[in-house]
Design a protein around this motif. Structure first.
Motif, PDB file in Angstrom:
ATOM      1  N   GLU A 113      12.957   9.485  -4.311  1.00 11.90           N
ATOM      2  CA  GLU A 113      13.633   8.365  -3.666  1.00 11.90           C
ATOM      3  C   GLU A 113      12.801   7.811  -2.527  1.00 11.90           C
ATOM      4  O   GLU A 113      12.024   8.533  -1.909  1.00 11.90           O
ATOM      5  CB  GLU A 113      14.977   8.807  -3.067  1.00 11.90           C
ATOM      6  N   CYS A 114      13.022   6.538  -2.234  1.00  9.32           N
ATOM      7  CA  CYS A 114      12.505   5.909  -1.021  1.00  9.32           C
ATOM      8  C   CYS A 114      13.662   5.149  -0.393  1.00  9.32           C
ATOM      9  O   CYS A 114      14.300   4.317  -1.047  1.00  9.32           O
ATOM     10  CB  CYS A 114      11.357   4.964  -1.349  1.00  9.32           C
ATOM     11  N   ILE A 115      13.941   5.434   0.875  1.00  4.85           N
ATOM     12  CA  ILE A 115      15.062   4.828   1.584  1.00  4.85           C
ATOM     13  C   ILE A 115      14.511   4.145   2.831  1.00  4.85           C
ATOM     14  O   ILE A 115      13.818   4.787   3.632  1.00  4.85           O
ATOM     15  CB  ILE A 115      16.105   5.902   1.992  1.00  4.85           C
ATOM     16  N   TYR A 116      14.776   2.859   3.002  1.00  2.89           N
ATOM     17  CA  TYR A 116      14.241   2.173   4.181  1.00  2.89           C
ATOM     18  C   TYR A 116      15.328   1.445   4.951  1.00  2.89           C
ATOM     19  O   TYR A 116      16.422   1.191   4.449  1.00  2.89           O
ATOM     20  CB  TYR A 116      13.105   1.230   3.800  1.00  2.89           C
ATOM     21  N   GLY A 117      14.986   1.113   6.211  1.00  4.05           N
ATOM     22  CA  GLY A 117      15.905   0.404   7.084  1.00  4.05           C
ATOM     23  C   GLY A 117      15.645  -1.092   7.094  1.00  4.05           C
ATOM     24  O   GLY A 117      16.268  -1.861   6.365  1.00  4.05           O
ATOM     25  N   THR A 118      14.705  -1.537   7.921  1.00  3.68           N
ATOM     26  CA  THR A 118      14.405  -2.957   8.083  1.00  3.68           C
ATOM     27  C   THR A 118      13.576  -3.486   6.917  1.00  3.68           C
ATOM     28  O   THR A 118      12.616  -2.835   6.492  1.00  3.68           O
ATOM     29  CB  THR A 118      13.663  -3.178   9.406  1.00  3.68           C
ATOM     30  N   ILE A 155       4.753  -8.931  -0.559  1.00  6.32           N
ATOM     31  CA  ILE A 155       5.106  -8.305  -1.832  1.00  6.32           C
ATOM     32  C   ILE A 155       6.102  -7.206  -1.493  1.00  6.32           C
ATOM     33  O   ILE A 155       5.799  -6.295  -0.719  1.00  6.32           O
ATOM     34  CB  ILE A 155       3.882  -7.715  -2.541  1.00  6.32           C
ATOM     35  N   THR A 156       7.289  -7.280  -2.036  1.00  6.39           N
ATOM     36  CA  THR A 156       8.336  -6.331  -1.674  1.00  6.39           C
ATOM     37  C   THR A 156       8.117  -4.985  -2.357  1.00  6.39           C
ATOM     38  O   THR A 156       7.429  -4.884  -3.386  1.00  6.39           O
ATOM     39  CB  THR A 156       9.722  -6.863  -2.072  1.00  6.39           C
ATOM     40  N   MET A 173       0.830  -1.203   0.000  1.00  4.98           N
ATOM     41  CA  MET A 173       0.000   0.000   0.000  1.00  4.98           C
ATOM     42  C   MET A 173       0.868   1.257   0.000  1.00  4.98           C
ATOM     43  O   MET A 173       0.660   2.174  -0.814  1.00  4.98           O
ATOM     44  CB  MET A 173      -0.922   0.015   1.225  1.00  4.98           C
ATOM     45  N   CYS A 174       1.842   1.302   0.895  1.00 10.52           N
ATOM     46  CA  CYS A 174       2.685   2.493   1.012  1.00 10.52           C
ATOM     47  C   CYS A 174       3.613   2.644  -0.185  1.00 10.52           C
ATOM     48  O   CYS A 174       3.829   3.747  -0.685  1.00 10.52           O
ATOM     49  CB  CYS A 174       3.492   2.433   2.300  1.00 10.52           C
ATOM     50  N   ALA A 175       4.164   1.516  -0.651  1.00  6.23           N
ATOM     51  CA  ALA A 175       5.043   1.570  -1.820  1.00  6.23           C
ATOM     52  C   ALA A 175       4.274   2.086  -3.034  1.00  6.23           C
ATOM     53  O   ALA A 175       4.810   2.879  -3.831  1.00  6.23           O
ATOM     54  CB  ALA A 175       5.619   0.184  -2.104  1.00  6.23           C
ATOM     55  N   THR A 176       3.024   1.659  -3.161  1.00  9.24           N
ATOM     56  CA  THR A 176       2.206   2.131  -4.279  1.00  9.24           C
ATOM     57  C   THR A 176       1.922   3.620  -4.157  1.00  9.24           C
ATOM     58  O   THR A 176       1.985   4.363  -5.150  1.00  9.24           O
ATOM     59  CB  THR A 176       0.892   1.341  -4.343  1.00  9.24           C
TER      60      THR A 176
END
Length: 238
Positions: A163-168, A183-184, A151-154
């Motif tokens: 850009e999108c930068i994530y940790g875990t 779904i990654t 949901m958030c990635a979409t």
């Protein structure tokens, strides 16, 4: 820069120049629409990435009152085209599902909502109209403590963020007992190739600091994050 956007800026410039009363909230060029392309290597030094990931982590304490909230999903949205070397914080957000019952209020969505309100506030710093806010996303970067769900990635892709930068990672969340839609973010980004922009995905930044935020909830033997201690089976502020 797309031809339509060049036409838009040209018309805006002509309108402003010819008008005896220029708009009180002109479009801010720091948010210029710049569709980005995936890069083989990150274009920013790691200390800058680490700085903003730590800001996403610290947002958890500032907005929830605890460094160890149960759902430690925090996000910040940053303008790296600003004049300061490290960039400019636009807004932040944390997971609000437990507090509101709204199932869509993940940290990334909360940050997007907060940014929309801030950018479009006619009495605020930016005062952008709807079209300008839509264009602004293309110059902004979102940092989040954990990999965005589908949901958030979409939402990030529909916004056309730079850009999108994530940790875990989602994989790590699943291993730690968190229920996830498997779904990654990478798959969502890859399958959104028909959208007019691209968003660079930068993975597992500072995961050594974000992973501990998600290990204790379903493992009673896992240590609590810094600033918290075990209390009746959960982690609470010391």
């Amino acid at each position: 820069m797309s031809p339509l956007y060049i036409i838009y800026l040209t018309l805006l410039t002509l309108t402003t120049a010819l008008s005896p009363h220029p708009p009180s909230h002109p479009f801010r060029p720091i948010f210029a629409s710049r569709p980005s392309s995936p890069l083989d290597t990150d274009t920013l030094p790691f200390p800058i990435r680490a700085h903003w990931m730590r800001r996403a982590i610290s947002t958890l304490r500032s907005q929830t009152g605890s460094p160890c909230p149960f759902g430690a999903f925090g996000a910040v949205i940053v303008n790296h085209t600003a004049s300061s070397p490290e960039g400019e914080l636009i807004c932040s957000g944390v997971n609000g599902i437990r507090g509101t019952g709204n199932p869509t209020l993940h940290g990334e969505i909360a940050a997007i909502n907060n940014c929309t309100a801030m950018l479009s506030d006619p009495e605020g710093v930016y005062g952008l109209n709807g079209s300008e806010v839509a264009a602004a996303w293309r110059g902004l970067s979102l940092y989040t403590t954990a990999e965005p769900c589908p949901m958030c990635a979409t939402a990030i892709r529909w916004a056309g963020m730079k850009e999108c930068i994530y940790g875990t990672s989602i994989r790590e969340l699943i291993d730690e007992g968190w229920s996830q839609v498997r779904i990654t973010a990478e798959e969502v980004f890859r399958r959104s190739q028909d959208l007019p922009t691209e968003t660079e995905l930068i993975e597992e930044v500072l995961r050594n600091e974000t992973d501990p935020l998600f290990t204790w909830q379903y493992d009673s033997e896992a240590p609590c994050p810094s600033g918290c201690a075990r209390e009746e089976g959960t982690c609470a502020v010391v």
